[in-house]
Write a protein that holds these residues in place. Structure first.
Motif, PDB file in Angstrom:
ATOM      1  N   LYS A  11      -7.141  -9.620  -7.136  1.00 45.73           N
ATOM      2  CA  LYS A  11      -5.967  -8.850  -6.715  1.00 45.73           C
ATOM      3  C   LYS A  11      -5.487  -9.321  -5.336  1.00 45.73           C
ATOM      4  O   LYS A  11      -4.290  -9.485  -5.106  1.00 45.73           O
ATOM      5  CB  LYS A  11      -6.334  -7.368  -6.690  1.00 45.73           C
ATOM      6  CG  LYS A  11      -5.188  -6.434  -6.374  1.00 45.73           C
ATOM      7  CD  LYS A  11      -5.664  -4.987  -6.462  1.00 45.73           C
ATOM      8  CE  LYS A  11      -4.569  -4.034  -5.996  1.00 45.73           C
ATOM      9  NZ  LYS A  11      -5.030  -2.625  -6.034  1.00 45.73           N
ATOM     10  N   LYS A  48      -7.599  -6.196 -15.232  1.00 47.09           N
ATOM     11  CA  LYS A  48      -7.624  -5.016 -14.354  1.00 47.09           C
ATOM     12  C   LYS A  48      -6.900  -5.295 -13.043  1.00 47.09           C
ATOM     13  O   LYS A  48      -6.139  -4.457 -12.549  1.00 47.09           O
ATOM     14  CB  LYS A  48      -9.051  -4.571 -14.065  1.00 47.09           C
ATOM     15  CG  LYS A  48      -9.113  -3.388 -13.079  1.00 47.09           C
ATOM     16  CD  LYS A  48     -10.476  -2.770 -13.008  1.00 47.09           C
ATOM     17  CE  LYS A  48     -10.533  -1.699 -11.936  1.00 47.09           C
ATOM     18  NZ  LYS A  48      -9.440  -0.688 -12.042  1.00 47.09           N
ATOM     19  N   ASP A  52      -3.491  -3.272 -11.969  1.00 46.08           N
ATOM     20  CA  ASP A  52      -3.353  -2.525 -10.714  1.00 46.08           C
ATOM     21  C   ASP A  52      -2.081  -2.921  -9.976  1.00 46.08           C
ATOM     22  O   ASP A  52      -1.362  -2.072  -9.442  1.00 46.08           O
ATOM     23  CB  ASP A  52      -4.562  -2.776  -9.811  1.00 46.08           C
ATOM     24  CG  ASP A  52      -5.785  -1.962 -10.209  1.00 46.08           C
ATOM     25  OD1 ASP A  52      -5.706  -1.240 -11.225  1.00 46.08           O
ATOM     26  OD2 ASP A  52      -6.810  -2.052  -9.506  1.00 46.08           O
ATOM     27  N   ASN A  55       0.924  -1.485 -11.630  1.00 42.92           N
ATOM     28  CA  ASN A  55       1.049  -0.068 -11.301  1.00 42.92           C
ATOM     29  C   ASN A  55       1.570   0.143  -9.886  1.00 42.92           C
ATOM     30  O   ASN A  55       2.238   1.145  -9.600  1.00 42.92           O
ATOM     31  CB  ASN A  55      -0.299   0.639 -11.467  1.00 42.92           C
ATOM     32  CG  ASN A  55      -0.736   0.737 -12.915  1.00 42.92           C
ATOM     33  OD1 ASN A  55       0.100   0.713 -13.824  1.00 42.92           O
ATOM     34  ND2 ASN A  55      -2.031   0.852 -13.147  1.00 42.92           N
ATOM     35  N   GLU A  56       1.261  -0.797  -8.984  1.00 46.76           N
ATOM     36  CA  GLU A  56       1.732  -0.705  -7.596  1.00 46.76           C
ATOM     37  C   GLU A  56       3.151  -1.229  -7.429  1.00 46.76           C
ATOM     38  O   GLU A  56       3.729  -1.138  -6.342  1.00 46.76           O
ATOM     39  CB  GLU A  56       0.785  -1.482  -6.670  1.00 46.76           C
ATOM     40  CG  GLU A  56      -0.591  -0.853  -6.557  1.00 46.76           C
ATOM     41  CD  GLU A  56      -1.566  -1.724  -5.789  1.00 46.76           C
ATOM     42  OE1 GLU A  56      -1.109  -2.635  -5.051  1.00 46.76           O
ATOM     43  OE2 GLU A  56      -2.789  -1.493  -5.906  1.00 46.76           O
ATOM     44  N   ASN A 136      -2.589   6.773  -7.189  1.00 49.05           N
ATOM     45  CA  ASN A 136      -3.780   5.915  -7.181  1.00 49.05           C
ATOM     46  C   ASN A 136      -3.646   4.667  -6.320  1.00 49.05           C
ATOM     47  O   ASN A 136      -4.495   3.779  -6.373  1.00 49.05           O
ATOM     48  CB  ASN A 136      -4.185   5.521  -8.611  1.00 49.05           C
ATOM     49  CG  ASN A 136      -4.737   6.704  -9.392  1.00 49.05           C
ATOM     50  OD1 ASN A 136      -5.480   7.507  -8.840  1.00 49.05           O
ATOM     51  ND2 ASN A 136      -4.372   6.805 -10.650  1.00 49.05           N
ATOM     52  N   THR A 137      -2.568   4.577  -5.540  1.00 47.24           N
ATOM     53  CA  THR A 137      -2.416   3.476  -4.582  1.00 47.24           C
ATOM     54  C   THR A 137      -2.735   3.992  -3.185  1.00 47.24           C
ATOM     55  O   THR A 137      -2.141   4.985  -2.747  1.00 47.24           O
ATOM     56  CB  THR A 137      -0.976   2.926  -4.594  1.00 47.24           C
ATOM     57  OG1 THR A 137      -0.688   2.385  -5.885  1.00 47.24           O
ATOM     58  CG2 THR A 137      -0.792   1.837  -3.544  1.00 47.24           C
TER      59      THR A 137
END
Length: 237
Positions: A11, A48, A52, A55-56, A136-137
């Protein structure tokens, strides 16, 4: 010290390519299969990391076309000349709030904190370290030192249910604040807590709060510069 989980390393690698400009908006990123080979990990681990970032709002998946860099999402915003409960701010933006309490302990005041909190060196004080999340960030890492004389039940609070701001505001009504803001390159502990790439800066807000003539707390509030901004509004007569 153990290294970060593999998906976090992937990431960060992707985020670094984006933040440095090597992968501009609209760029098709390296495929999952290529990343799997590059980092010698499973497809699930790569997936994953990408999920993430999707989602961000940093990446967008397009069926049969690949994964592409997105335009940066609108930044969250807090007032500079006021104090608001971060949980309320997140809710007002229509987002989901949660927190993760890393520390909530009694410690001895060192030279810097004794000066900032207006107490004697070596005095027992309370300390908390909390990550605040929006959908969740992670959007804020809060380090707070509190004078126990004015907030004696601070360590007994469940800060996964309420914020330190809410508890202190209810028990020590705010009468004055002191703010300073600076842009910094964060140290490893801050970067890990906020899931930042190695090239992303932070906004650091130094805050002290008073209730009447009592200095209640001093705090360091770290925000990802790519996701957060501070603003002020002054009415001129």
């Amino acid at each position: 010290m153990p290294s970060s989980p593999l998906y976090i390393q992937i990431k960060r690698f992707i985020s670094e390519q984006i933040d440095s400009g090597r992968w501009p908006v609209g760029h098709r990123i390296t495929t999952e299969i290529e990343l799997t080979k590059q980092f010698d990990v499973s497809r699930m681990t790569v997936n994953k990391a990408i999920r993430d970032l999707v989602n961000e709002g940093k990446l967008q998946r397009k069926p049969r076309a690949g994964t592409f860099v997105c335009q940066s999402p609108e930044k969250a915003e807090s007032p500079l000349l006021d104090i608001r409960n971060i949980a309320d701010e997140v809710a007002q933006r229509g987002r989901s709030y949660r927190s993760e309490v890393l520390k909530q302990v009694a410690i001895k005041a060192d030279d810097r904190i004794a000066t900032q909190l207006g107490v004697m060196f070596g005095k027992d004080i309370y300390f908390s370290e909390i990550i605040h999340f929006e959908d969740n960030t992670p959007i804020q890492l809060e380090l707070r030192w509190v004078n126990p004389l004015y907030a004696p039940s601070y360590l007994q609070q469940d800060f996964s249910a309420i914020t330190p701001n809410q508890y202190l505001s209810d028990n020590c009504p705010l009468s004055a604040i002191e703010h300073t803001v600076e842009a910094i390159i964060p140290e490893d502990n801050v970067r890990n807590a906020l899931a930042l790439s190695s090239v992303e800066p932070c906004l650091l807000l130094n805050r002290r709060t008073w209730s009447h003539d009592k200095l209640i707390s001093t705090a360091l509030l770290y925000h990802p510069a790519s996701k957060y901004k501070l603003s002020s509004k002054i009415l001129l007569q």
